[in-house]
Design an enzyme around this catalytic site. Sequence first.
Site, PDB file in Angstrom:
ATOM      1  N   ASP A   1       0.817  -1.216   0.000  1.00 25.26           N
ATOM      2  CA  ASP A   1       0.000   0.000   0.000  1.00 25.26           C
ATOM      3  C   ASP A   1       0.848   1.263   0.000  1.00 25.26           C
ATOM      4  O   ASP A   1       0.392   2.327   0.403  1.00 25.26           O
ATOM      5  CB  ASP A   1      -0.911   0.026   1.237  1.00 25.26           C
TER       6      ASP A   1
ATOM      7  N   ASP B   1      -3.649  -7.808  15.088  1.00 31.45           N
ATOM      8  CA  ASP B   1      -3.206  -9.157  15.383  1.00 31.45           C
ATOM      9  C   ASP B   1      -3.751  -9.641  16.730  1.00 31.45           C
ATOM     10  O   ASP B   1      -4.300 -10.740  16.841  1.00 31.45           O
ATOM     11  CB  ASP B   1      -1.675  -9.226  15.369  1.00 31.45           C
TER      12      ASP B   1
END
Length: 481
Positions: free
Chosen positions: A91, A240
């Site tokens: 990105d 996460d």
Amino acid sequence: MLTAEHSVGLFLTLGLVILAFCSLNLATLTLARLIAPKRRIGMSTIAESDLPQVLVQLPLFNEGELVERILGAAMALDWPRDRLQIQVLDDSTDGSLECSQRALAASLREDVQIELLHRVQRTAFKAGALAAGLERSDAPFVAMFDADFIPSPDFLRKTVGVLVAEPDMAYVQARWDHLNREESLLTRVQARLLDSHFRVEQEARWRLGLPVPFNGTCGLWRRAAIEDAGGWDGDTLTEDLDLSLRARLRGWRSGYLKDLTVPGVLPVSARAWRVQQFRWTKGFVQCFVKLMPKVWRSTSLPLWQKLMISFQIGQPMAFVIGAGCLILGIPFMTGAAVGSELLTRVAIVTSILGFAAPIGFLTMAGVQGGPRSTATEIFGALACTSGLLLSNARGGLEALLGYRTEFVRTPKARDASGPLRLRWRNGFIELATGLGLLGFALLEEPFAVLYLAMVIGGLVSVGAMQILDGVALPRIVNFRR
């Protein structure tokens, strides 16, 4: 006036009690690491013809030349070429995307399935990139590696068999190692802190049967677990931890392989480390706010696990509480308020635990380099962590107030654009606060300097290192060596 003094004393006592419990949590994990029995983890032997499809995701953002290294490591993984997919999820908004394109073009000559996915809109940051990549594959197992890590070729051989043997296991986490541990005192301090996390905390949680949080990289996930837990979500800065706890609430277990190490690069400047720690602290507190109600409503978790999980994701709030206690303690340091006997006792117990528990926790990580080197790293870790008090307290407070910020990547290298340059914008607040606190204590209550020495030293050190952009300290350390 007496009412206000009583209220301040009450809140200060409460804050110190909470900090004492945070220290007790570290002591509990250290003790568990010592006495809890080791656990075996299953491992299936899979015939070569039956090896499953595996997707390897490489989430990138402005990583520069690191792209070539991590892509090369992914291509070197020992797995059948027709059952290995690699996704470069880049990105980037700078020239790093061109590096990815060049690396991809060079690798296409190899017999590997590689795909580059670049999103114009960086929706949900890293979590969004992982989710977008997952939609383009049907592989049952997914490995993830950040750009600053280098997995060994046998990584998949050592992890896929675990998830095949343990059908109720959502993921398996490997242990981080450090490529540049000896570069400076700062990197040695970071290595000590991370080793304590992986060798003590993660190992203790694994032995106790508690959820082992996914660390965002160097792990293998079961796709079914990701989907069952609700998929990647970008509403926190620690996607996460968020996903791994949601998976646990759905009944999935987690695995930990302490003997499988993946080396990575530690931040080389104080500013980069501060950015990283701010993001982690804020993300943990965001997960605390988001998931605590679900944890305590869960009928599948015993009470002791709910308590341990609460401390696990709520531990970074100690920075917010610590900053509050420091402010509330000012009237007592100046003599404007007199503490009760209860407050005095609580302060003494909290101070003892606040030193003893972290020292034991950090020592359990190992004594590489001998006692002198270990002691330097331990007290350096205590000081530098104290120096993050203001930054991490702000991160935790922002999370509690619901203030959203974008995912800021950790800078991977020191600015090499020229000679040593002073950067007054970075670190001035920490340096000024540390010196101001020192001057205030010397004027009002010199004895308090001993009590505040770690906080003062940490703020001054972290502030000065940021101003020098992390260059001066490594030079001094290398010179002394």
